[in-house]
Design an enzyme around this catalytic site. Structure first.
Site, PDB file in Angstrom:
ATOM      1  NE  ARG A  71      45.145  45.797  29.552  1.00 58.31           N
ATOM      2  CZ  ARG A  71      44.739  44.551  29.802  1.00 58.31           C
ATOM      3  NH1 ARG A  71      44.647  43.665  28.820  1.00 58.31           N
ATOM      4  NH2 ARG A  71      44.414  44.208  31.037  1.00 58.31           N
ATOM      5  CG  HIS A 116      41.196  45.697  30.143  1.00 58.05           C
ATOM      6  ND1 HIS A 116      40.920  46.129  31.417  1.00 58.05           N
ATOM      7  CD2 HIS A 116      41.358  44.355  30.227  1.00 58.05           C
ATOM      8  CE1 HIS A 116      40.931  45.104  32.252  1.00 58.05           C
ATOM      9  NE2 HIS A 116      41.187  44.005  31.548  1.00 58.05           N
ATOM     10  CG  ASP A 123      41.807  43.175  34.903  1.00 51.02           C
ATOM     11  OD1 ASP A 123      40.813  42.570  34.476  1.00 51.02           O
ATOM     12  OD2 ASP A 123      42.838  43.352  34.226  1.00 51.02           O
ATOM     13  CD  GLU A 181      42.178  37.115  32.397  1.00 50.16           C
ATOM     14  OE1 GLU A 181      43.242  36.952  31.756  1.00 50.16           O
ATOM     15  OE2 GLU A 181      41.530  38.190  32.365  1.00 50.16           O
ATOM     16  CG  HIS A 184      38.579  40.267  32.595  1.00 55.56           C
ATOM     17  ND1 HIS A 184      39.638  40.460  31.729  1.00 55.56           N
ATOM     18  CD2 HIS A 184      37.487  40.659  31.910  1.00 55.56           C
ATOM     19  CE1 HIS A 184      39.193  40.955  30.594  1.00 55.56           C
ATOM     20  NE2 HIS A 184      37.884  41.085  30.676  1.00 55.56           N
TER      21      HIS A 184
END
Length: 202
Positions: A71, A116, A123, A181, A184
């Site tokens: 990301r 990320h 994910d 999460e 993740h």
């Protein structure tokens, strides 16, 4: 793209993906800065870890579907701007019905410096190799609520087992879970633990 990064689909045959932040189907409600194409990118080490995970998953009758990998920092900054903007209600019911928008960062669902961006975090979820259907995990991706935490109460036994299967697959393949999460995971031995990259996914 950095030479140590790859498109995961080019390295892991048969893997599926739906890069949510390149689409309108995500918690900010539009494509995110830095995601120019619907592809999943990560370090070569992440790709190798996912090859291991895919083998383990296959032994249990599952395949892997990826939602996000590397990301760019520009995307993280986009999330932060959105989190500090006035509530418009567009995605609240679907992604954060039980908390306020301003609490998303504070409660750990969005980070100011995301793992990320180091290229070693993924994910993902499972799908059945027999039917091709996604496995029911008792909650959608990026659902910002205690029900998304590992070990959450209030989900049925089958959903809990499916989360446990994903965790087993990923831990056996060299990944650590993020407790808030269920989708993740980060490489235990990530190659860039202190570097946050900002090249676009293009």
């Amino acid at each position: 793209m950095n030479r140590d990064f790859v498109y995961i689909d080019e390295c892991v045959s048969g893997i599926r993906w739906d890069a949510k932040y390149a689409t309108w189907d995500n918690f900010i409600g539009c494509p995110v800065d830095g995601y120019d194409v619907n592809r999943i990118v990560g370090t070569r080490q992440l790709a190798e870890g996912l090859r291991r995970a895919q083998r383990v998953a296959g032994e249990l009758g599952f395949g892997l579907l990826l939602w996000d990998g590397y990301r760019p920092q520009i995307a993280v900054d986009c999330f932060l701007r959105w989190a500090s903007s006035p509530e418009d209600g567009l995605t609240k019911d679907k992604h954060y019905p039980n908390i306020e928008k301003a609490e998303i960062v504070e409660q750990g669902y969005v980070a100011r410096r995301s793992g990320h961006s180091r290229g070693g975090t993924i994910d993902l979820t499972l799908f059945s190799l027999e039917t091709g259907m996604l496995v029911d995990m008792g909650g959608r991706f990026d659902y910002m609520d205690v029900s998304s935490h590992h070990g959450a109460a209030g989900i049925i036994a089958a959903e809990s087992r499916n989360r446990d299967d994903l965790r087993l697959i990923m831990e056996r393949s060299g990944f650590l879970p993020y407790e808030l999460e269920w989708w993740h995971y980060t490489l235990l031995d990530e190659p860039y633990p202190d570097t946050y990259f900002d090249f676009r996914i293009a």
